[in-house]
Each structure stands twice: as structure tokens, then as C-alpha cells.
Design a protein around this motif. Structure first.
Motif, short mmCIF file in Angstrom:
data_model
loop_
_atom_site.label_atom_id
_atom_site.label_comp_id
_atom_site.label_asym_id
_atom_site.label_seq_id
_atom_site.Cartn_x
_atom_site.Cartn_y
_atom_site.Cartn_z
N PHE A 1 0.89 -1.15 -0.10
CA PHE A 1 0.12 0.00 0.09
C PHE A 1 0.90 1.22 -0.05
N GLY A 2 2.06 1.10 0.63
CA GLY A 2 2.75 2.32 0.88
C GLY A 2 3.77 2.76 -0.53
N ILE A 3 4.00 1.74 -1.24
CA ILE A 3 4.93 1.80 -2.18
C ILE A 3 4.46 1.60 -3.58
N ASP B 1 -3.28 11.61 0.73
CA ASP B 1 -3.89 10.59 0.07
C ASP B 1 -3.54 9.09 0.86
N LEU B 2 -4.17 8.10 0.77
CA LEU B 2 -4.24 6.99 1.31
C LEU B 2 -2.77 6.23 1.18
N PHE C 1 -0.54 5.54 4.39
CA PHE C 1 0.03 4.02 4.77
C PHE C 1 1.65 4.21 4.97
N ALA C 2 2.21 4.72 3.97
CA ALA C 2 3.64 4.66 4.08
C ALA C 2 4.08 5.47 5.30
N GLN C 3 3.54 6.53 5.89
CA GLN C 3 3.81 7.41 6.92
C GLN C 3 3.25 6.82 8.32
N LEU D 1 0.77 1.49 12.35
CA LEU D 1 -0.44 1.12 13.06
C LEU D 1 -0.87 -0.37 13.10
N VAL D 2 -0.64 -0.69 11.75
CA VAL D 2 -0.77 -2.11 11.33
C VAL D 2 0.07 -3.07 12.15
#
Length: 87
Positions: free
Chosen positions: A33-35, A50-51, A55-57, A62-63
Motif C-alpha cells: 500500500f505504501g509503495i 492520499d491513502l 500508509f507509508a507514513q 499502526l498495522v
């Protein structure tokens, strides 16, 4: 003796299954998701960004934290099932 060995093998197979599933979820959330999927997630906004960037930051962290608690919960349950829980 053979029963103890098979019980130990079952314990470690279950443990490895939990670890592998957790690592796959973590890889999908952080790397996927992040890359890799970031351009596809750019149209979805979360907190003003943006999502994919979220996710990258923050999202992958959190996951990861959620996976730590999930792993601890599942291992405690697995320990009780196999009779190796802490006292």
C-alpha cells in the motif's frame, strides 16, 4: 515420547503459520500500500492526504502495532492449547 514430539511439531507449525500470516499482512500494508499501490490509492484521502502516503507514513506503523498485539493474543491462546502457558 512420540506424542510429545508430535505435540511440539504441531505447536511450532501453528506458531510459524501465525508468523507467516502476520509478515504477509505487514508486507502488504507497508510495501504494497505504501509503495507499489500508492498511485492507485492517490484518489482516496485520509486526514488531508492520499491513502498511499498515509500508509507509508502512519498506517503501516499502526498495522504493525496491531499485529504485535494480535501475535501476543494468539500465542497466549496457542500456549494454553498446548499446555506451555506461563504461570
Amino acid at each position: 515420547m512420540a506424542d510429545h514430539t508430535s505435540s511440539g511439531e504441531a505447536y511450532w507449525k501453528a506458531n510459524l503459520r501465525i508468523i507467516i500470516v502476520s509478515l504477509i499482512i505487514w508486507a502488504i500494508c507497508s510495501f504494497g500500500f505504501g509503495i507499489l499501490l500508492r498511485p492507485m490509492l492517490s484518489g482516496i484521502t485520509v486526514g488531508g492526504t492520499d491513502l498511499g502516503f498515509w500508509f507509508a507514513q502512519q498506517g503501516s506503523i499502526l498495522v504493525f502495532l496491531a499485529l504485535i498485539f494480535f501475535y501476543a493474543f494468539r500465542m497466549n491462546k496457542l500456549d494454553k492449547e498446548h499446555g506451555v502457558e506461563e504461570e
